[in-house]
Design a protein around this motif. Structure first.
Motif, PDB file in Angstrom:
ATOM      1  N   VAL A  25      39.033  32.175  39.378  1.00  0.00           N
ATOM      2  CA  VAL A  25      40.291  31.432  39.488  1.00  0.00           C
ATOM      3  C   VAL A  25      41.353  32.174  38.670  1.00  0.00           C
ATOM      4  O   VAL A  25      41.208  32.345  37.454  1.00  0.00           O
ATOM      5  CB  VAL A  25      40.125  29.981  38.977  1.00  0.00           C
ATOM      6  CG1 VAL A  25      41.450  29.238  39.076  1.00  0.00           C
ATOM      7  CG2 VAL A  25      39.042  29.254  39.764  1.00  0.00           C
ATOM      8  N   TYR A  26      42.416  32.634  39.345  1.00  0.00           N
ATOM      9  CA  TYR A  26      43.506  33.362  38.692  1.00  0.00           C
ATOM     10  C   TYR A  26      44.660  32.392  38.424  1.00  0.00           C
ATOM     11  O   TYR A  26      45.204  31.800  39.366  1.00  0.00           O
ATOM     12  CB  TYR A  26      43.984  34.514  39.584  1.00  0.00           C
ATOM     13  CG  TYR A  26      42.945  35.600  39.757  1.00  0.00           C
ATOM     14  CD1 TYR A  26      42.995  36.767  38.997  1.00  0.00           C
ATOM     15  CD2 TYR A  26      41.905  35.449  40.662  1.00  0.00           C
ATOM     16  CE1 TYR A  26      42.033  37.764  39.150  1.00  0.00           C
ATOM     17  CE2 TYR A  26      40.931  36.431  40.820  1.00  0.00           C
ATOM     18  CZ  TYR A  26      41.014  37.585  40.051  1.00  0.00           C
ATOM     19  OH  TYR A  26      40.051  38.560  40.200  1.00  0.00           O
ATOM     20  N   GLU A  74      47.234  30.423  40.581  1.00  0.00           N
ATOM     21  CA  GLU A  74      47.923  31.400  41.437  1.00  0.00           C
ATOM     22  C   GLU A  74      47.133  31.560  42.738  1.00  0.00           C
ATOM     23  O   GLU A  74      47.652  31.392  43.827  1.00  0.00           O
ATOM     24  CB  GLU A  74      48.038  32.733  40.700  1.00  0.00           C
ATOM     25  CG  GLU A  74      48.853  33.786  41.431  1.00  0.00           C
ATOM     26  CD  GLU A  74      50.347  33.477  41.433  1.00  0.00           C
ATOM     27  OE1 GLU A  74      50.974  33.676  42.486  1.00  0.00           O
ATOM     28  OE2 GLU A  74      50.874  32.996  40.408  1.00  0.00           O
ATOM     29  N   TYR A  75      45.845  31.921  42.619  1.00  0.00           N
ATOM     30  CA  TYR A  75      44.951  32.008  43.786  1.00  0.00           C
ATOM     31  C   TYR A  75      43.502  32.009  43.303  1.00  0.00           C
ATOM     32  O   TYR A  75      43.220  32.177  42.110  1.00  0.00           O
ATOM     33  CB  TYR A  75      45.241  33.255  44.637  1.00  0.00           C
ATOM     34  CG  TYR A  75      44.969  34.580  43.970  1.00  0.00           C
ATOM     35  CD1 TYR A  75      43.768  35.255  44.157  1.00  0.00           C
ATOM     36  CD2 TYR A  75      45.927  35.173  43.147  1.00  0.00           C
ATOM     37  CE1 TYR A  75      43.532  36.474  43.548  1.00  0.00           C
ATOM     38  CE2 TYR A  75      45.708  36.387  42.530  1.00  0.00           C
ATOM     39  CZ  TYR A  75      44.494  37.042  42.741  1.00  0.00           C
ATOM     40  OH  TYR A  75      44.243  38.241  42.131  1.00  0.00           O
ATOM     41  N   THR A  76      42.569  31.804  44.233  1.00  0.00           N
ATOM     42  CA  THR A  76      41.134  31.773  43.894  1.00  0.00           C
ATOM     43  C   THR A  76      40.370  32.746  44.791  1.00  0.00           C
ATOM     44  O   THR A  76      40.810  33.067  45.906  1.00  0.00           O
ATOM     45  CB  THR A  76      40.544  30.359  44.081  1.00  0.00           C
ATOM     46  OG1 THR A  76      40.855  29.902  45.407  1.00  0.00           O
ATOM     47  CG2 THR A  76      41.098  29.386  43.069  1.00  0.00           C
ATOM     48  N   GLU A  77      39.233  33.200  44.272  1.00  0.00           N
ATOM     49  CA  GLU A  77      38.361  34.109  45.033  1.00  0.00           C
ATOM     50  C   GLU A  77      36.946  33.537  45.051  1.00  0.00           C
ATOM     51  O   GLU A  77      36.509  32.913  44.081  1.00  0.00           O
ATOM     52  CB  GLU A  77      38.320  35.497  44.384  1.00  0.00           C
ATOM     53  CG  GLU A  77      39.610  36.273  44.498  1.00  0.00           C
ATOM     54  CD  GLU A  77      39.506  37.645  43.840  1.00  0.00           C
ATOM     55  OE1 GLU A  77      40.325  38.510  44.171  1.00  0.00           O
ATOM     56  OE2 GLU A  77      38.613  37.845  42.978  1.00  0.00           O
ATOM     57  N   TYR A  85      34.082  39.852  45.956  1.00  0.00           N
ATOM     58  CA  TYR A  85      34.879  38.629  46.049  1.00  0.00           C
ATOM     59  C   TYR A  85      36.058  38.810  47.004  1.00  0.00           C
ATOM     60  O   TYR A  85      36.615  39.906  47.112  1.00  0.00           O
ATOM     61  CB  TYR A  85      35.407  38.241  44.662  1.00  0.00           C
ATOM     62  CG  TYR A  85      34.383  37.523  43.813  1.00  0.00           C
ATOM     63  CD1 TYR A  85      34.428  36.144  43.650  1.00  0.00           C
ATOM     64  CD2 TYR A  85      33.354  38.222  43.177  1.00  0.00           C
ATOM     65  CE1 TYR A  85      33.491  35.473  42.876  1.00  0.00           C
ATOM     66  CE2 TYR A  85      32.405  37.567  42.406  1.00  0.00           C
ATOM     67  CZ  TYR A  85      32.485  36.185  42.259  1.00  0.00           C
ATOM     68  OH  TYR A  85      31.548  35.523  41.503  1.00  0.00           O
ATOM     69  N   LYS A  86      36.414  37.723  47.698  1.00  0.00           N
ATOM     70  CA  LYS A  86      37.592  37.718  48.575  1.00  0.00           C
ATOM     71  C   LYS A  86      38.392  36.443  48.325  1.00  0.00           C
ATOM     72  O   LYS A  86      37.834  35.415  47.943  1.00  0.00           O
ATOM     73  CB  LYS A  86      37.170  37.784  50.047  1.00  0.00           C
ATOM     74  CG  LYS A  86      36.543  39.119  50.440  1.00  0.00           C
ATOM     75  CD  LYS A  86      36.339  39.195  51.934  1.00  0.00           C
ATOM     76  CE  LYS A  86      35.721  40.528  52.330  1.00  0.00           C
ATOM     77  NZ  LYS A  86      35.551  40.646  53.788  1.00  0.00           N
ATOM     78  N   THR A  87      39.695  36.514  48.594  1.00  0.00           N
ATOM     79  CA  THR A  87      40.584  35.363  48.372  1.00  0.00           C
ATOM     80  C   THR A  87      40.192  34.208  49.286  1.00  0.00           C
ATOM     81  O   THR A  87      39.820  34.412  50.444  1.00  0.00           O
ATOM     82  CB  THR A  87      42.039  35.765  48.650  1.00  0.00           C
ATOM     83  OG1 THR A  87      42.338  36.930  47.885  1.00  0.00           O
ATOM     84  CG2 THR A  87      43.007  34.672  48.245  1.00  0.00           C
ATOM     85  N   THR A  88      40.271  32.988  48.756  1.00  0.00           N
ATOM     86  CA  THR A  88      39.920  31.801  49.537  1.00  0.00           C
ATOM     87  C   THR A  88      40.858  30.653  49.184  1.00  0.00           C
ATOM     88  O   THR A  88      41.554  30.693  48.161  1.00  0.00           O
ATOM     89  CB  THR A  88      38.464  31.390  49.255  1.00  0.00           C
ATOM     90  OG1 THR A  88      38.111  30.312  50.118  1.00  0.00           O
ATOM     91  CG2 THR A  88      38.272  30.926  47.812  1.00  0.00           C
TER      92      THR A  88
END
Length: 605
Positions: free
Chosen positions: A379-380, A402-405, A481-484
């Motif tokens: 988690v960013y 901001e975004y999660t992976e 890991y990839k963005t989700t």
């Protein structure tokens, strides 16, 4: 005195799950007369746990030293390392392979080459092993030996003329296989005068003597009384005993180049011994360790709670004792408002989780509850901080993110061509992206997909077997890991969140998962004197709801006529009473409700 390394052969058996590794190991042991048979012979002799026997799988790798006299009269020492077959234990396979010079690649004559057959062969090639293809179960009526030989040539790129035909069940062809091992597997190489270098490939715990370390010597010699050092921890120990495996521990004076055996050095905790680590001499240490060492990392996380809160101490003791024989199990203390005190655990995969659960319930006679399995997300945050979250309760406020992976896997599926359409539909449903589709021959297809690990946790394997009628085989490894688009799904009972039922889910799947959980809870929670709302929520938004209706007394029954206002007055009074009751009423969620939600998932998810 250590044996001459020219007459030592170190080999392992690698195969897809259920192709007969343990049965072939049994026949080797029979032929070497390592077990004196009195009455019926026990099957799966290298599998020590009841779970291994019942499921027909190997969970912990075992080793055994087999003396063999060749056709020319020369005596050889064959060191067999039995390996697990399930994808969860692929690191166990890699360390066993690292200890050998040769591998028997076992292929089921009725099933042919499958996904893990290929994955294990590539792993053996990475370690530059001599691979002997072995076609097993030739006694079965459904055996198709010609098709297997064709697959060995075409799919694997090996020489089918080297293939050994055996029946591990009846023992047919096993003597010829012994000869093939002696001829084709190269003897170990190493310098007996160099500083000691030995590879740890496993360990187990003895209640009286401490940790028993399983190792293979590459250079130098190890003997009783010697001072040794473990490369990764730089801790010194004095060797109390060394020996070899002969269906038990058989003491020896020393072990030299190429030999496989055990050592006991008064080591108290198994976490001090790291698989893949290098043992060297404390007085004359080696400069370079053996390659390939890595820390094994858990990929699936779940919390364990005792059904009876008084069993907390016993659960802690059970996990401590399991950890002695299973270094890949990690755990830390955890607590829940609904379930009390427990432990947050990390596992190698879903089979590993099931094995730990069964062992706790059987060996320690404890009733336990597992929370919904989760993977570790990155988690960013907007302030630049990065969090590694595996527990839904640790998930931060959505406004800070901001975004999660999420972790992704590369899944390799081999299936008969008839079922390709069904499997593609399943993979798309599980958010898979097709990487490759290869026709191995006229009948068999290899599908390669990249998909989220979280989607594989929930009944993917069972549904794959269902849509392919059991013919598809599956292997995977984590690729990164990839963005989700991740959300935390909370379950509220009577407007109170139940922390043990919170889950981290992909946003598009949240509504269906919430409906499923609410439905299961509605079926399990007993009715009260007031109405109970069961809701699924993301933040402040309710996305699913089920209602448990209240028991209702007919307060107007005594009114046999008269003005309607009198009945209305009684009903309003009842309504006010139920409202007060709902505010102070406490809804007890029974244990079977947690089990129903966490053990059963919707077929579509």
């Amino acid at each position: 005195m250590a044996k001459d390394s020219r007459f030592i052969r170190n080999f392992c058996i690698i195969a897809h799950i259920d192709h007969g590794k343990s049965t072939l190991a049994d026949r080797f042991i029979d032929k070497a007369k390592l077990v004196q048979s009195r009455g019926p012979v026990k099957q799966q002799m290298l599998d020590n746990m009841d779970i291994e026997r019942e499921r027909g799988i190997t969970i912990k790798s075992q080793a055994v030293t087999i003396p063999y006299v060749c056709s020319d009269g020369q005596e050889y020492i064959l060191n067999l390392v039995d390996t697990p077959g399930h994808v969860d234990f692929s690191y166990e396979v890699s360390r066993a392979i690292n200890s050998c010079e040769g591998a028997l690649l076992l292929i089921d004559a009725s099933q042919g080459v499958e996904a893990q057959t290929m994955a294990n062969m590539y792993m053996a090639m990475e370690f530059d092993l001599e691979i002997i293809p072995v076609i097993n179960k030739i006694d079965l009526p459904s055996a198709d030996i010609d098709a297997c030989l064709h697959q060995i040539d075409n799919d694997l790129g090996l020489d089918s003329s080297m293939a050994a035909l055996v029946s591990a069940k009846t023992g047919e062809g096993v003597d010829a296989l012994f000869e093939a091992i002696v001829q084709h597997v190269p003897p170990p190489t190493g310098d007996k005068n160099a500083p000691l270098r030995a590879l740890i490939f496993d360990s187990h715990y003895d209640a009286y003597r401490g940790v028993v370390v399983h190792f293979r010597v590459f250079d130098g010699e190890i003997k009783e009384g010697q001072e040794i050092t473990l490369f990764s921890t730089s801790v010194n120990h004095t060797v109390e005993e060394v020996g070899i495996f002969k269906m038990g521990l058989t003491k020896a004076n020393s072990l030299g180049v190429g030999e496989v055996g055990y050592l006991i050095a008064g080591i108290k905790t198994i976490s001090d011994i790291r698989v893949g680590d290098t043992i060297t001499s404390a007085n004359n240490p080696t400069k370079t360790p053996l390659p390939g060492f890595k820390e094994v990392k858990p990929v699936v996380f779940s919390s364990i709670y005792p059904v009876d809160s008084n069993d907390y101490e016993q659960l802690q003791e059970a996990l401590d004792r399991l950890k002695l024989n299973d270094a890949s199990l990690i755990y830390e203390k955890d607590s829940s408002a609904a379930l009390g005190f427990g432990f947050r655990c990390g596992f190698l995969g879903m089979l590993h989780l099931e094995v730990v659960q069964e062992r706790i319930e059987r060996e320690f006679d404890l009733s336990i509850i597992f929370t919904s399995p989760s993977v570790r997300y990155n988690v960013y945050l907007k302030n630049g901080q990065i969090l590694h979250i595996d527990n839904p309760l640790s998930y931060p406020d959505v406004m800070q993110i901001e975004y999660t992976e999420e972790p992704y896997i590369r899944a390799e599926i081999i299936t008969p061509a008839t079922y390709v359409g069904n499997i593609i539909s399943l993979c798309i449903e599980k958010r898979g992206t097709q990487v490759a589709l290869n026709y191995l021959d006229e009948k068999r297809v290899e599908l390669v997909y990249e998909m989220p690990l979280a989607e594989v946790l929930f009944e993917f394997y069972d549904r794959l077997k269902s849509v392919s009628r059991g013919y598809a085989s599956f292997d995977y490894h984590v690729i990164g890991y990839k963005t989700t688009n991740l959300v935390r799904l909370d379950i509220l009972v009577n407007s109170e969140p139940v922390d043990a039922l919170s889950q981290l889910v992909f946003k598009d799947n949240a509504a269906s998962r919430a409906r499923q959980v609410c439905q299961r809870l509605k079926d399990e929670i007993p009715r009260q004197m007031f109405r109970i709302a069961i809701q699924g929520a993301i933040g402040g938004n309710i996305i699913a709801r089920e209602t448990i209706t209240a028991y209702r007394k007919d307060v107007t029954a005594k009114c046999y006529g008269g003005d309607i206002s009198r009945k209305r007055k009684l009903l309003e009074k009842q309504k006010e009473g139920k409202k007060r009751m709902k505010m102070v009423g406490n809804v007890e969620i029974p244990q079977q409700a947690f089990l129903a939600v966490l053990k059963t998932t919707d077929p579509k998810n």
